[in-house]
Design a protein around this motif. Structure first.
Motif, PDB file in Angstrom:
ATOM      1  N   LYS A   1      13.748  -2.985  -4.631  1.00 53.71           N
ATOM      2  CA  LYS A   1      13.020  -3.929  -5.476  1.00 53.71           C
ATOM      3  C   LYS A   1      11.600  -4.150  -4.972  1.00 53.71           C
ATOM      4  CE  LYS A   1      14.433  -8.159  -3.072  1.00 53.71           C
ATOM      5  NZ  LYS A   1      13.113  -8.652  -2.672  1.00 53.71           N
ATOM      6  N   ASP A   2      11.355  -3.912  -3.683  1.00 54.61           N
ATOM      7  CA  ASP A   2      10.087  -4.304  -3.087  1.00 54.61           C
ATOM      8  C   ASP A   2       8.976  -3.277  -3.269  1.00 54.61           C
ATOM      9  OD1 ASP A   2      10.832  -6.844  -1.704  1.00 54.61           O
ATOM     10  OD2 ASP A   2      12.307  -5.508  -0.795  1.00 54.61           O
ATOM     11  N   ILE A   3       9.360  -2.019  -3.293  1.00 53.64           N
ATOM     12  CA  ILE A   3       8.331  -0.987  -3.200  1.00 53.64           C
ATOM     13  C   ILE A   3       7.490  -0.923  -4.477  1.00 53.64           C
ATOM     14  CG2 ILE A   3       9.538   1.035  -4.129  1.00 53.64           C
ATOM     15  CD1 ILE A   3       8.683   2.357  -1.429  1.00 53.64           C
ATOM     16  N   THR A   4       6.176  -0.707  -4.322  1.00 55.66           N
ATOM     17  CA  THR A   4       5.342  -0.479  -5.504  1.00 55.66           C
ATOM     18  C   THR A   4       4.626   0.849  -5.333  1.00 55.66           C
ATOM     19  OG1 THR A   4       3.392  -1.580  -4.593  1.00 55.66           O
ATOM     20  CG2 THR A   4       4.930  -2.947  -5.839  1.00 55.66           C
ATOM     21  N   LEU A   5       4.774   1.690  -6.345  1.00 53.39           N
ATOM     22  CA  LEU A   5       4.135   3.008  -6.303  1.00 53.39           C
ATOM     23  C   LEU A   5       2.699   2.910  -6.781  1.00 53.39           C
ATOM     24  CD1 LEU A   5       6.750   5.564  -7.643  1.00 53.39           C
ATOM     25  CD2 LEU A   5       6.569   4.480  -5.416  1.00 53.39           C
ATOM     26  N   GLY A   6       1.905   3.884  -6.394  1.00 48.75           N
ATOM     27  CA  GLY A   6       0.528   3.951  -6.854  1.00 48.75           C
ATOM     28  C   GLY A   6      -0.314   4.721  -5.862  1.00 48.75           C
ATOM     29  N   PRO A   7      -1.623   4.642  -5.991  1.00 46.66           N
ATOM     30  CA  PRO A   7      -2.490   5.377  -5.069  1.00 46.66           C
ATOM     31  C   PRO A   7      -2.450   4.752  -3.683  1.00 46.66           C
ATOM     32  CG  PRO A   7      -3.803   4.024  -6.551  1.00 46.66           C
ATOM     33  CD  PRO A   7      -2.377   3.889  -7.004  1.00 46.66           C
TER      34      PRO A   7
END
Lengths: 599, 599
Positions: free
Chosen positions: A76-82
């Motif tokens: 739930k915590d991880i956020t993808l992106g650059p």
């Protein structure tokens, strides 16, 4: 703390949490999503700059990944992106080779966006294939020692790459050992843009100041809860506040010099202004288009002086990207799974490595369709997300929506963001990556692991990809050497020898064993770890055991290590895991002596 | 049997045996040396042919190696010189690249002798460096499975390469998959030299007949000892007798057609005769000249039609030889050390692997100064040497002296040796190399090892060097996979899990452990081998344990295996080493249960 146990082995983990979704979850996800969004927008613009791409590509890369991950991810915590690391790798692999013609009209950035997008698609597909074939274990061969060496070198290289922006200097060279003397010579020649310099120094001072304020005051009980919340918000979203402030200053200074809606300065270049501003193509939402491993661009035919099409085919793309197709997918997965596992243990849930491989793979492949460069889990934004008390991966939807709104309505503002301000954002992010703790830790626990660490670190300054490869090869060679020289466990007496050969446990095995223990802890089992058959362990195995045993302790289960030999016991004690070692010794020694007498 | 214990760790092992030398030793060494000499002369001529070098290079390669080894070697039985495998590898690596001009006047063989000599020098130096740095263990990464695959493929490839000689056919292609259809088509077109064909078939029949005679009759008690001795001598030196016979026949047929002392047919080519004879440059003793990694040869300048010098420098040599510089030294050492260890165990003495590395290295480097191509231990000649009851490495001096005499006085005869006869010698030697026993053994013991075996075997038909490399890489990948997936030794009960992680022992570790046991046996110690810490063993480790334990048994010492798990016990039993497994079981199981109850 409420636990959100996401069942692994499901292809769509969202099915397990969506039915339980409620208003309380929604509020938590909304707040977290907005906070992360305020972080990712300035970071995205800055990291695109680091990737040598036009600034809007940072935002193109910031929304689709989180949407897809929301459906498939198990954390739930991880956020993808650059991220800083990925951006630097993109800059490394996505410049056009000299053998291809120069774009006409001239491109505003050094990396080729179409190449980066195809790289994203290929990286995603490679991870998907690895996931389907269940080959995720191969990332275990990128040891922690190599990662420490790589991240520490990247920290210096990334920071250094932005110093020129603080001075408003343009360099011809990109290689560290050529760019460093060039930068020093330019500074001594006084080729400094003092507007940029002042802006850069002020931004660094403000960002650092807000960071210190947050660290010191957010938990200061003498302040009222409202003041503390405000300090937390300003500290957490400091990048956004500083970038907006800097853009306002630039607007005030430059609004008469720039008229980007009408003339050639649409692409906002340094020539229009005394302050170096952000490079942006005319941006809005990116088109949805599946990258097909082939594209064209225009170049000027020198004989006819007419523009012509240059076609780039699949083999050209693959041969240009070369080992990037090995390094970028693996680093993307590694960065992401490391962060996911860290938060999973911290917040008491479980990630499924194979499902994560599929999730990261598909996120990249679909993100490539909206002109994204390769995405992975961001440590800093995942930390913000977790601290904002996010409830489910749906927080990513809010964050992605905010990015889309920014792309729709805020691009006129982005052109005014000073390059020096984005440089300041990156420098402070990159400096904090330098892993002195990891270096000390490796030195203290298992000095042999310093060899791949140092090899990786040093070679990275010559070439970041070669550094990773050299580190991996070096560590695998040490591993093979160890495999060829097991402990013989010999004890000799008059006329008799007893041998009890045993191998050690080294880094490729560490994760698998830790996962096995963590899985047992999830099932509420007490742990007895019998290390009597282990001749030696290295720093990675020691870390993995320590983390897994601490997890058991955190879950109030008993965790005991028995029969460890002196090397294993020492390395566990040095790592602060001495409490787990059982006081009583095994009866193995007596038994052996008894046998010797009998024979 | 008298033991000749050669002390290791001495740079000149001859010092340890020369003072004890006596008349009895001298007689044994003289007889063995003459017998081996009678074998090496025809084999040398044939193998040079296989290496695509003029025939005298086989003899150039047959004397200096044994002289040097006599001073430095630690095995009395082994005899260095040209072998089938090395000759094939030389043919693979020492042809001139197409980018170099063609020699003028045209060379009589496809391989470049100067290139082969420089390869010998470099291989020797590489082995010396490995010996000085004590890196001999790296040959352990060439697993037995890979060797079985390689030798079996080589057996077929070498036999096939000689079939054309039986038919007197010249082929344009050398690659197996191109040469095979060409050969078949040539045979069907009837392009057969019937003289060669008759000669080849008769030679094969004679050689095979003498071999069978020897096998059946040399131990036939109904024959008198003298007759048995004669049968043994004729059978052992059958190559020499058949080659001499064939040369006499050729002389009778061709003496009017060939006058090689006077005209162009000095280089003995097929055009002079109806029977294809041996290719020989005017040969006598080779010059003593240190190869300096650079040489020149003449070529015809096509514009001026004048001969010019083409200079070959060190970088050209190294880049042409490329992976040959990895494969040839390692295969030379591997072939030699494997044979030396085999005879050492059989005859109860000890070889020192590091000293052998230095001995083989120096033998090659010095042999290169007398125009030798790479030399290594020959299995067939070492067997002859051992059967001839050789006493010390001095037997090699007699053998080398015989080769020198042959070079001085017999070259006029060598030109009359029919090519088909040498082809027959090679085919029978090569066929016997096919290791069906090794393939069955691997299949039976540890089926996973069949993967590198088959990969190596199959790829060898495309390219022999690639085959070895592919086999090694494949086996190392399996090893790394195993290393990353240790046994977790988990036993679960309600609310509790006990884990006892352990690794297996695989091929790179096998030799080291076997040497440790053998060394203890040398010291007269009884052996207890406790395999309780070993999760799994593969076929190589099983073989190594079996050999080492059998060695203890042979020396009348006790040898017991205890605590083996079911996989380890099974593989040892399948390998015929079941007798060593102790009946009683360890008390480990009870102990663990007791502990579980306590916790």
């Amino acid at each position: 703390m409420e636990r959100l146990k996401v069942l692994p082995k499901k292809v769509l983990p969202i099915i397990t949490w969506l039915p339980k979704y409620n208003v309380q979850f929604a509020i938590r996800d909304l707040i977290a999503g907005l906070t992360v969004g305020l972080t990712v927008i300035p970071q995205g613009l800055a990291y695109a700059n680091l990737a040598s791409l036009p600034a809007q590509y940072g935002l193109y890369s910031s929304f689709m990944g989180v949407f897809v991950y929301c459906l498939l991810g198990t954390s739930k915590d991880i956020t993808l992106g650059p991220t800083a690391i990925m951006s630097m790798l993109v800059a490394q692999f996505c410049s056009r080779p000299d053998s291809w013609p120069t774009e006409y009209p001239a491109a505003i950035s050094q990396s080729d966006p179409a190449l980066a997008i195809n790289l994203t698609m290929l990286s995603g597909l490679i991870l998907l294939v690895l996931g389907i074939l269940d080959l995720g274990f191969i990332v275990n061969f990128i040891s922690h020692a190599v990662i420490v060496g790589f991240v520490s070198a990247a920290s210096i290289l990334i920071s250094f790459s932005q110093v020129k922006k603080l001075f408003g200097i343009k360099l011809h060279h990109r290689e560290f050992f050529k760019a460093l003397p060039e930068l020093v010579s330019e500074i001594f020649k006084g080729h400094i843009n003092w507007y940029d310099f002042a802006m850069g120094i002020i931004c660094i001072a403000l960002l650092k100041g807000l960071q210190i304020l947050k660290q010191k005051k957010e938990n200061d009980e003498s302040l009222s809860p409202v003041v503390r919340k405000v300090i937390w918000l300003i500290g957490t979203a400091r990048n956004a506040f500083v970038v907006i402030g800097a853009a306002l200053v630039a607007f005030a200074l430059e609004k008469d010099n720039i008229d980007f809606w009408k003339d050639g300065c649409k692409s906002g270049t340094a020539n229009c202004t005394s302050l170096t501003l952000t490079k942006l193509e005319d941006a809005s939402l990116p088109p949805f288009k599946v990258p097909m491993l082939s594209y064209s661009y225009e170049f000027l035919n020198e004989t006819t002086q007419e523009p012509e099409e240059f076609h780039v085919g699949p083999m050209m793309i693959i041969s240009k990207l070369s080992i990037g197709l090995f390094i970028i997918p693996l680093m993307a997965y590694l960065e992401s799974i490391a962060i996911a596992k860290g938060f999973a243990i911290k917040n008491g849930y479980k990630v499924d490595p194979t499902q994560e491989l599929l999730a990261i793979g598909l996120s990249n492949s679909i993100s490539a369709c909206v002109s994204s460069y390769p995405v992975t889990g961001s440590f800093s934004r995942s930390a913000v997300n977790s601290q904002s008390n996010v409830a489910t991966p749906a927080g990513g939807i809010v964050c992605g929506a905010l990015v889309l709104l920014a792309l729709l309505f805020l691009t006129p503002i982005f052109v005014y963001i000073p390059a020096a301000c984005l440089g300041a954002v990156i420098i402070l992010a990159a400096i904090s990556m330098f892993d002195d703790a990891g270096i000390k830790h490796t030195w203290k626990l298992y000095r042999l692991d310093m060899i791949p660490l140092v090899v990786c670190f040093v070679v990275c300054f010559q070439d970041i990809a070669h550094g990773i490869i050299a580190g991996i090869i070096c560590h695998v060679l040490i591993l093979l050497y160890k495999t060829s020289k097991p402990s013989d466990g010999a004890s000799e007496s008059e006329g008799h020898i007893q041998m009890a050969p045993a191998q050690g446990l080294y880094y490729p095995a560490a994760e698998m064993l830790a996962e096995r223990i963590e899985s047992a802890v999830q099932d509420g089992k007490n742990i007895t770890l019998d290390l009597g058959k282990v001749a030696e362990i290295d720093s990675a195995t020691s870390d993995a055991f320590k983390n897994a045993l601490n997890f058991a302790k955190k879950e109030s289960l008993s965790a005991v290590v028995i029969n460890a030999n002196s090397q294993v016991e020492q390395i566990l004690r040095d790592n602060g895991a001495g409490d787990f070692i059982a006081e009583e010794k095994s009866s193995g020694e007596d038994e052996k002596d008894a046998f010797l007498e009998k024979v």
